[in-house]
Design a protein around this motif. Structure first.
Motif, PDB file in Angstrom:
ATOM      1  N   VAL A 256       0.835  -1.199   0.000  1.00 61.13           N
ATOM      2  CA  VAL A 256       0.000   0.000   0.000  1.00 61.13           C
ATOM      3  C   VAL A 256       0.867   1.246   0.000  1.00 61.13           C
ATOM      4  O   VAL A 256       0.650   2.196  -0.754  1.00 61.13           O
ATOM      5  CB  VAL A 256      -0.940   0.004   1.217  1.00 61.13           C
ATOM      6  N   LEU A 257       1.881   1.262   0.862  1.00 62.59           N
ATOM      7  CA  LEU A 257       2.733   2.431   0.998  1.00 62.59           C
ATOM      8  C   LEU A 257       3.581   2.664  -0.245  1.00 62.59           C
ATOM      9  O   LEU A 257       3.847   3.808  -0.620  1.00 62.59           O
ATOM     10  CB  LEU A 257       3.624   2.274   2.224  1.00 62.59           C
ATOM     11  N   GLN A 258       4.019   1.597  -0.882  1.00 62.94           N
ATOM     12  CA  GLN A 258       4.801   1.753  -2.112  1.00 62.94           C
ATOM     13  C   GLN A 258       3.981   2.452  -3.198  1.00 62.94           C
ATOM     14  O   GLN A 258       4.456   3.378  -3.863  1.00 62.94           O
ATOM     15  CB  GLN A 258       5.264   0.376  -2.600  1.00 62.94           C
ATOM     16  N   GLU A 259       2.746   2.002  -3.386  1.00 57.62           N
ATOM     17  CA  GLU A 259       1.901   2.625  -4.406  1.00 57.62           C
ATOM     18  C   GLU A 259       1.533   4.052  -4.021  1.00 57.62           C
ATOM     19  O   GLU A 259       1.544   4.958  -4.868  1.00 57.62           O
ATOM     20  CB  GLU A 259       0.642   1.792  -4.619  1.00 57.62           C
ATOM     21  N   ALA A 260       1.206   4.274  -2.743  1.00 59.53           N
ATOM     22  CA  ALA A 260       0.834   5.618  -2.305  1.00 59.53           C
ATOM     23  C   ALA A 260       2.004   6.587  -2.461  1.00 59.53           C
ATOM     24  O   ALA A 260       1.815   7.749  -2.854  1.00 59.53           O
ATOM     25  CB  ALA A 260       0.365   5.577  -0.856  1.00 59.53           C
ATOM     26  N   ALA A 261       3.220   6.140  -2.142  1.00 63.35           N
ATOM     27  CA  ALA A 261       4.394   6.999  -2.273  1.00 63.35           C
ATOM     28  C   ALA A 261       4.628   7.386  -3.732  1.00 63.35           C
ATOM     29  O   ALA A 261       4.957   8.537  -4.050  1.00 63.35           O
ATOM     30  CB  ALA A 261       5.621   6.290  -1.716  1.00 63.35           C
ATOM     31  N   LYS A 262       4.429   6.426  -4.626  1.00 63.23           N
ATOM     32  CA  LYS A 262       4.621   6.703  -6.056  1.00 63.23           C
ATOM     33  C   LYS A 262       3.595   7.718  -6.552  1.00 63.23           C
ATOM     34  O   LYS A 262       3.926   8.678  -7.261  1.00 63.23           O
ATOM     35  CB  LYS A 262       4.491   5.402  -6.838  1.00 63.23           C
ATOM     36  N   ARG A 266       3.984  11.798  -7.872  1.00 65.13           N
ATOM     37  CA  ARG A 266       3.452  12.312  -9.140  1.00 65.13           C
ATOM     38  C   ARG A 266       2.647  13.582  -8.911  1.00 65.13           C
ATOM     39  O   ARG A 266       2.671  14.506  -9.732  1.00 65.13           O
ATOM     40  CB  ARG A 266       2.569  11.250  -9.803  1.00 65.13           C
ATOM     41  N   THR A 267       1.908  13.616  -7.799  1.00 65.20           N
ATOM     42  CA  THR A 267       1.124  14.804  -7.476  1.00 65.20           C
ATOM     43  C   THR A 267       2.010  15.931  -6.972  1.00 65.20           C
ATOM     44  O   THR A 267       1.779  17.100  -7.299  1.00 65.20           O
ATOM     45  CB  THR A 267       0.059  14.454  -6.416  1.00 65.20           C
ATOM     46  N   CYS A 268       3.017  15.580  -6.184  1.00 65.71           N
ATOM     47  CA  CYS A 268       3.909  16.564  -5.571  1.00 65.71           C
ATOM     48  C   CYS A 268       5.347  16.235  -5.993  1.00 65.71           C
ATOM     49  O   CYS A 268       6.056  15.507  -5.293  1.00 65.71           O
ATOM     50  CB  CYS A 268       3.768  16.541  -4.048  1.00 65.71           C
ATOM     51  N   PRO A 269       5.794  16.727  -7.141  1.00 68.22           N
ATOM     52  CA  PRO A 269       7.101  16.325  -7.691  1.00 68.22           C
ATOM     53  C   PRO A 269       8.291  16.656  -6.786  1.00 68.22           C
ATOM     54  O   PRO A 269       9.354  16.041  -6.925  1.00 68.22           O
ATOM     55  CB  PRO A 269       7.178  17.105  -9.014  1.00 68.22           C
ATOM     56  N   ASP A 270       8.151  17.635  -5.881  1.00 72.79           N
ATOM     57  CA  ASP A 270       9.275  18.001  -5.021  1.00 72.79           C
ATOM     58  C   ASP A 270       9.306  17.206  -3.723  1.00 72.79           C
ATOM     59  O   ASP A 270      10.101  17.499  -2.828  1.00 72.79           O
ATOM     60  CB  ASP A 270       9.216  19.497  -4.705  1.00 72.79           C
ATOM     61  N   ALA A 271       8.441  16.212  -3.600  1.00 72.56           N
ATOM     62  CA  ALA A 271       8.448  15.334  -2.423  1.00 72.56           C
ATOM     63  C   ALA A 271       9.081  14.004  -2.814  1.00 72.56           C
ATOM     64  O   ALA A 271       8.704  13.398  -3.823  1.00 72.56           O
ATOM     65  CB  ALA A 271       7.026  15.117  -1.926  1.00 72.56           C
TER      66      ALA A 271
END
Length: 525
Positions: A256-262, A266-271
């Protein structure tokens, strides 16, 4: 394209609906007389059929049969929002007719008013004493030189009436098909020179308004393209944070965390949320790593760490007062077996006897004659802790008989331990008679293991809600102290709780806490 162009398209997108409404309801819709030809059909030889009914009785005034009879049903309506009165019709004041209907190639035999939107309209079809050319038996309607004449009817907004005309072919007309009736009328103060307009093709909106709506769609499309093609810092949502976030903890919740992090990146490119094969080592290991990072950083005051999160299957144990929990999801776990065990369902009592060592062969529970090999997670695993507390009634596991699962004796029962969920599933799949435990999403994705029903119930959220399925746990996110509101840790937690994050959690077989009756407890109802 720069910001001024984007602003221009935004203003245009807001202005176009207003322009369309102004055009349709104030300008075009101010005063509008409309008509619809709702029927224009020929009877021809049908009158000779045995079921023709009244058609067989229709004749000319001289007694002869009608020549190629046809019927026209015409609807006259006020399709604007302003009333139409007698003086509105652009016709001589003393003239009887306000509307003329020409049916080229046909002669009118008779007419009747078939429908009035309001009974008060009936008086307009009653001839006055000075009417010069009333049609006998059809009050208020007239025919002059083959042209149907309709009176100047007062029509409020939405009012209408219908006229049915019976016609026959003129001898001199030889075309196969009759032309469509031509309706002629004009009103004072109406749009497009006040001419009567056919409304059946655009009852929702006029053609110019449809062009405006199409232009509005094009403007919206351009705005969307501008939004998705921007790469500057202003393109990120307001809730985006910058920096690097370190995650640790549960291997069961890792997918879950791997997909959420990806998706968050994409939404926040500087994170940046780096995840590797060494990121997750189990719930207790993740909590220990978070506590050690907090002690090293020594945050002051009420501020906590904003760059670290640990995830645990179930609540922490005592001794870490600085770690603050936030329930994220209700997670489901499942028992899995090697397919040669020959079982798909076990009672809770049988499971407890297997882990207690009193049942050592699958044949004892109606399975195949294969020794049972228990493959477990290392101590500190939330999946293992949940198994002990909620399935095995707080009983500890048997002693390890092999430090390496590949060293298990295939001819007698035994137990070994592995460090992560993926390794456990692969070991169960390759070890005859093996029994292990895993989160449901990973178990479902692994084709070489068989999930076990407990007392007949599969691992489903509905079963957990009803109290029938016991192997579940609350997934917690832990922070060291209270992270700053603008930190990446706080932003990622909010992301998991919003719609996109909840969709990701659901896709792995878990339930977001926000969907439960008591989200802060995040337990089945």
């Amino acid at each position: 394209m720069n910001g001024s162009w984007q602003l221009a398209f935004a203003v245009l997108g807001l202005a176009l609906p207003g322009i369309a409404a102004l055009w349709e309801f104030v300008l075009v819709g101010r005063k509008r007389l409309g008509y619809r030809v709702q029927m224009d059909t020929t009877a021809r030889d049908e009158r000779a059929l045995p079921y023709a009914g009244v058609l067989q009785q229709m004749q000319r005034t001289n007694g002869g049969p009608l020549r190629d009879p046809s019927f026209v049903l015409l609807r006259i309506e006020n399709s604007g929002w302003a009333p139409i009165v007698e003086n509105s019709y652009l016709a001589p004041d003393r003239g009887h007719a306000g509307i003329q209907v020409k049916c080229r190639g046909r002669r009118v035999v008779g007419m009747v008013v078939t429908e009035l939107s309001r009974n008060e309209l009936r008086g307009f079809f009653t001839p006055s004493s000075d009417d010069q050319h009333p049609t006998p038996h059809v009050p208020g309607l007239g025919v002059t030189d083959g042209v149907i004449e309709l009176p100047k009817v007062k029509l409020n907004r939405g009012d209408h009436y219908k006229v049915l005309a019976v016609l026959e072919r003129e001898e001199s007309f030889t075309d196969e098909e009759f032309p469509e009736p031509e309706v002629v009328a004009s009103i004072v103060g109406g749009v497009r020179r006040g001419k009567i307009k056919k409304t059946e093709y655009y009852p929702f909106a006029s053609k110019p308004v449809r062009w405006v709506l199409a232009l509005l769609v094009m403007v919206s499309a351009v705005q969307s393209i501008l939004t998705f093609t921007r790469h500057d810092a202003t393109a990120a949502p307001l809730d985006c944070a910058t920096g690097t976030l370190t995650l640790s903890g549960s291997t069961a919740f890792a997918p879950v965390l791997q997909e959420a992090a990806k998706q968050y990146h994409r939404t926040c490119p500087d994170a940046f949320i780096p995840i590797t094969n060494d990121t997750f080592h189990g719930s207790v290991s993740g909590l220990d790593a978070l506590a050690a990072a907090g002690r090293k950083a020594k945050p002051t005051g009420s501020q906590g760490l904003g760059d670290r999160l640990a995830f645990s299957d179930g609540p922490k144990s005592d001794g870490r007062p600085q770690l603050l929990p936030r329930p994220v999801a209700l997670s489901l776990f499942a028992l899995v077996v090697n397919k040669d065990a020959g079982v798909q369902d076990l009672s809770l009592k049988q499971i407890r006897n297997i882990y207690a060592g009193t049942i050592t062969n699958w044949s004892q529970v109606k399975g195949n004659n294969v020794p049972i090999h228990l493959v477990s997670r290392n101590p500190g695993s939330g999946t293992r802790t949940t198994l002990e507390h909620q399935v095995l009634d707080n009983k500890p596991l048997l002693a390890v008989t092999a430090n390496d699962c590949t060293a298990l004796d295939v001819n007698k029962p035994g137990r070994c331990e592995v460090s992560d969920t993926e390794t456990l599933l692969n070991t169960v799949a390759s070890t005859p008679g093996a029994l292990g435990h895993s989160e449901v999403g990973a178990a479902t994705a692994h084709d070489d293991v068989q999930q076990i029903r407990i007392d007949g119930y599969p691992a489903t959220l509905e079963g957990a809600d009803e109290g029938a399925y016991p192997y579940w746990q609350t997934e917690y996110a832990y922070t060291y102290g209270e992270p700053p509101a603008n930190s990446l840790a706080a932003g990622f937690l909010r992301y998991l709780a919003n719609e996109v994050g909840k969709d990701i959690i659901r896709s792995h077989g878990n339930r977001p806490c926000a969907e439960l009756a008591k989200p802060l407890l995040c337990r089945p109802s």
